[in-house]
Write an enzyme that holds these catalytic residues in place. Sequence first.
Site, mmCIF file in Angstrom:
data_model
loop_
_atom_site.group_PDB
_atom_site.id
_atom_site.type_symbol
_atom_site.label_atom_id
_atom_site.label_comp_id
_atom_site.label_asym_id
_atom_site.label_seq_id
_atom_site.Cartn_x
_atom_site.Cartn_y
_atom_site.Cartn_z
ATOM 1 N N LYS A 251 63.597 77.607 49.455
ATOM 2 C CA LYS A 251 64.208 76.571 48.613
ATOM 3 C C LYS A 251 63.671 76.715 47.202
ATOM 4 O O LYS A 251 62.574 77.222 46.999
ATOM 5 C CB LYS A 251 63.846 75.167 49.134
ATOM 6 C CG LYS A 251 64.796 74.085 48.683
ATOM 7 C CD LYS A 251 65.989 73.997 49.609
ATOM 8 C CE LYS A 251 66.900 72.852 49.279
ATOM 9 N NZ LYS A 251 67.796 72.566 50.416
HETATM 10 N N1 GLU Z 1 71.341 73.293 50.155
HETATM 11 C C1 GLU Z 1 71.964 73.395 51.438
HETATM 12 C C2 GLU Z 1 71.017 72.937 52.532
HETATM 13 O O1 GLU Z 1 70.113 72.175 52.296
HETATM 14 C C3 GLU Z 1 72.586 74.764 51.688
HETATM 15 C C4 GLU Z 1 71.640 75.917 51.587
HETATM 16 C C5 GLU Z 1 72.345 77.268 51.674
HETATM 17 O O2 GLU Z 1 73.552 77.339 51.821
HETATM 18 O O3 GLU Z 1 71.615 78.263 51.582
HETATM 19 O O4 GLU Z 1 71.193 73.253 53.676
#
Ligand code: GLU
Length: 445
Positions: free
Chosen positions: A135
């Site tokens: 993240k």
């Molecule tokens: N931000 C989204 C999540 O928390 C998607 C992450 C992604 O597609 O890599 O799952």
Amino acid sequence: MSQPSSPAAATLPATSAAASVAASIPSYLQADNLGPWGIYLQQVDRVVPYLGPLARWAETLRRPKRALIVDVPIQLDNGTVAHFEGYRVQHNTSRGPGKGGVRFHQDVTLSEVMALSAWMSIKNAAVNVPFGGAKGGIRVNPKTLSLGELERMTRRYTSEIGIIIGPTKDIPAPDVNTNEQIMAWMMDTYSMNEGATATGVVTGKPVDLGGSLGRRDATGRGVFTVGVEAARHIGLDIATARVTVQGFGNVGGVAARLFAQAGARVVAVQDHGGTIYRESGLDVPSLLAHVAAVGTVTGFTQAEVLPNDQFWDVDCDILIPAALEQQITELNAGRIKARMIIEGANGPTTPAADDILHDRNVLVLPDVIANAGGVTVSYFEWVQDFSSFFWTEDEINQRLTRIMKEAFAAVWQLAADRKVSLRTAAFIVGCTRVLQAREMRGLYP
Ligand code: GLU
């Protein structure tokens, strides 16, 4: 389904007496607030007793593999230079490249990004897409930036984290306050630095730049899919259900639209601007148009305004938190009327609130399953980018629905077999897969 508490839950400290004294202070300001990483660590403690011999690898779950803090300086439109703090955390890459979104928000901290990266590891494993967890984020209120400033900040951040991301290393995507345009800038910046267009370095791109059909709606669609499955198990009729939604962005807005299309009444919505309510059900398409025009649900004329705190008291069958972490705490969990909570957000429920909801027989569909639709279609996008062969929206939605239903059914069954909550069951599935991969790969060097 009954949800007896896990043995581990019984060993957690009881809610302190001080909490009731401090009941008027928001949870996140209290000295004993765990923060997102502390919450994640408690969730891990609850699952370890169920991991059998793999528990010897559990410390892996408690340590991010790698965390990068970057300075992001940009020239503002007025000629001065501003510095922002950015992060990219790769929690685990045992099952594949790091994968997870990038968040632009004024409250972003390293602790938060660490927790969000860890939840991605569990989520990707729980729905069995071949990714680790990662993240990123920048501590900034993007609404204070011009479009040019936003682009310069995004590009500088991408360059700074360029040393650890890549289509086979770590693949960012949208999250809170980031969108297709920001993914296009990230893809372009990385590609320019590499000297070759690398569409697979991010997902959630515009469809014309290697994005996937269905990606925009995928998280909300996944929320809806698992909600329908769970409702069937507890005998809740979606067509007559009353739904409340916190957060009306890409997740909450789409989920509200799909529930309304299925006949449900969306009676209350809360976002950063305020809370609106309509007993007979909000007109969701009109509300979506209003939010697209003005950026918040407030000011929508076909609704009453509620004080923010009253959102938690609204009579409903389904509550969808689809905003930020730590929204459902020991301070409001006892007031929630819903029979079922579907976690569209990451980390919206604290462990103390989980225990209260469990005792009150409120079913919680945990984030690591409930909001996994987004990353599932991100996986499809990444596969399509590698093969440069693109699927139809129907194909995407069918595959998404199948993965969500299968993952949900497996977690539901495990929760019943082991007599644990759906969160602990989802963590058992996810952590087992992560640690099995860890063990099979072994330690090197
Ligand atoms: N931000 C989204 C999540 O928390 C998607 C992450 C992604 O597609 O890599 O799952």
